[in-house]
Write a protein that holds these residues in place. Structure first.
Motif, PDB file in Angstrom:
ATOM      1  N   LYS A 191      -4.099   4.960  -1.339  1.00 32.96           N
ATOM      2  CA  LYS A 191      -3.379   6.206  -1.629  1.00 32.96           C
ATOM      3  C   LYS A 191      -1.996   5.962  -2.203  1.00 32.96           C
ATOM      4  O   LYS A 191      -1.540   6.675  -3.088  1.00 32.96           O
ATOM      5  N   LYS A 192      -1.328   4.945  -1.709  1.00 34.57           N
ATOM      6  CA  LYS A 192       0.019   4.652  -2.197  1.00 34.57           C
ATOM      7  C   LYS A 192      -0.012   4.286  -3.686  1.00 34.57           C
ATOM      8  O   LYS A 192       0.774   4.779  -4.481  1.00 34.57           O
ATOM      9  N   GLU A 193      -0.949   3.405  -4.071  1.00 34.25           N
ATOM     10  CA  GLU A 193      -1.081   3.003  -5.478  1.00 34.25           C
ATOM     11  C   GLU A 193      -1.619   4.151  -6.333  1.00 34.25           C
ATOM     12  O   GLU A 193      -1.270   4.286  -7.493  1.00 34.25           O
ATOM     13  N   LEU A 194      -2.455   4.974  -5.731  1.00 30.21           N
ATOM     14  CA  LEU A 194      -3.025   6.100  -6.464  1.00 30.21           C
ATOM     15  C   LEU A 194      -1.952   7.102  -6.869  1.00 30.21           C
ATOM     16  O   LEU A 194      -1.940   7.595  -7.996  1.00 30.21           O
ATOM     17  N   LYS A 195      -1.009   7.371  -5.966  1.00 32.06           N
ATOM     18  CA  LYS A 195       0.058   8.310  -6.294  1.00 32.06           C
ATOM     19  C   LYS A 195       1.005   7.758  -7.350  1.00 32.06           C
ATOM     20  O   LYS A 195       1.638   8.519  -8.072  1.00 32.06           O
ATOM     21  N   GLU A 196       1.085   6.462  -7.473  1.00 35.77           N
ATOM     22  CA  GLU A 196       1.944   5.840  -8.482  1.00 35.77           C
ATOM     23  C   GLU A 196       1.224   5.634  -9.816  1.00 35.77           C
ATOM     24  O   GLU A 196       1.849   5.321 -10.819  1.00 35.77           O
ATOM     25  N   HIS A 197      -0.073   5.831  -9.832  1.00 38.46           N
ATOM     26  CA  HIS A 197      -0.859   5.603 -11.053  1.00 38.46           C
ATOM     27  C   HIS A 197      -0.531   6.678 -12.088  1.00 38.46           C
ATOM     28  O   HIS A 197      -0.329   7.848 -11.760  1.00 38.46           O
ATOM     29  N   GLN A 198      -0.493   6.271 -13.371  1.00 40.89           N
ATOM     30  CA  GLN A 198      -0.091   7.198 -14.434  1.00 40.89           C
ATOM     31  C   GLN A 198      -1.069   8.352 -14.627  1.00 40.89           C
ATOM     32  O   GLN A 198      -0.671   9.459 -14.970  1.00 40.89           O
ATOM     33  N   GLU A 199      -2.340   8.134 -14.422  1.00 41.88           N
ATOM     34  CA  GLU A 199      -3.317   9.205 -14.617  1.00 41.88           C
ATOM     35  C   GLU A 199      -3.265  10.233 -13.486  1.00 41.88           C
ATOM     36  O   GLU A 199      -3.668  11.366 -13.661  1.00 41.88           O
ATOM     37  N   TYR A 200      -2.774   9.824 -12.338  1.00 45.10           N
ATOM     38  CA  TYR A 200      -2.660  10.754 -11.214  1.00 45.10           C
ATOM     39  C   TYR A 200      -1.698  11.885 -11.560  1.00 45.10           C
ATOM     40  O   TYR A 200      -1.951  13.042 -11.275  1.00 45.10           O
ATOM     41  N   HIS A 201      -0.607  11.570 -12.196  1.00 40.43           N
ATOM     42  CA  HIS A 201       0.396  12.576 -12.563  1.00 40.43           C
ATOM     43  C   HIS A 201      -0.086  13.429 -13.726  1.00 40.43           C
ATOM     44  O   HIS A 201       0.336  14.577 -13.860  1.00 40.43           O
ATOM     45  N   ALA A 202      -0.948  12.909 -14.536  1.00 37.10           N
ATOM     46  CA  ALA A 202      -1.438  13.666 -15.703  1.00 37.10           C
ATOM     47  C   ALA A 202      -2.328  14.822 -15.274  1.00 37.10           C
ATOM     48  O   ALA A 202      -2.338  15.882 -15.914  1.00 37.10           O
ATOM     49  N   TYR A 203      -3.077  14.677 -14.194  1.00 39.02           N
ATOM     50  CA  TYR A 203      -4.013  15.713 -13.760  1.00 39.02           C
ATOM     51  C   TYR A 203      -3.454  16.597 -12.658  1.00 39.02           C
ATOM     52  O   TYR A 203      -4.132  17.442 -12.123  1.00 39.02           O
ATOM     53  N   LYS A 204      -2.214  16.369 -12.267  1.00 36.53           N
ATOM     54  CA  LYS A 204      -1.607  17.129 -11.185  1.00 36.53           C
ATOM     55  C   LYS A 204      -1.255  18.516 -11.604  1.00 36.53           C
ATOM     56  O   LYS A 204      -0.952  18.871 -12.654  1.00 36.53           O
TER      57      LYS A 204
END
Length: 124
Positions: free
Chosen positions: A111-124
């Protein structure tokens, strides 16, 4: 490349000889030749004259219909060829030898790495 618009009536023009298009004229000539060639064979079957006429007429209608008829603006023989190609020779259901998950494994991120991943912010 230069392009100009053409009216549909010019695009759909077909050369005619005696009221028949070239394709129709060639088809009728070939059907007459086919009848002349098939007549001795059919007479050897000892059919009555009426039955002989029906057999020749059936052959002419079948061959002429396949060559001259159009389905959705395409000739019938091309339509039948494509129908057989896509509906008879191709499988209706594709058989999968391996599931996509097994073929291309996906690495699960914490979860920690997932929140820092660039694609995570794109779909938020």
């Amino acid at each position: 490349m230069l392009r100009t618009k053409m009216p549909n009536d010019i695009r759909q023009y077909k050369t005619k000889f005696g009221g028949l298009t070239i394709k129709q004229l060639l088809t009728v000539s070939c059907l007459v030749a086919l009848d002349i060639i098939a007549l001795p064979f059919l007479q050897s079957l000892k059919l009555s004259a009426e039955t002989l006429c029906f057999v020749i007429l059936f052959i002419d209608l079948l061959v002429g219909g396949i060559i001259l008829a159009e389905v959705n603006g395409r000739t019938a023989y091309l339509f039948m060829k494509d129908y057989m190609k896509y509906n008879l020779s191709a499988p209706r259901k594709r058989r999968v030898s391996q599931t996509i998950e097994k073929k291309y494994p996906v690495k699960q991120l914490p979860k920690k790495e997932l929140k820092e991943h660039q694609e995570y912010h794109a779909y938020k």
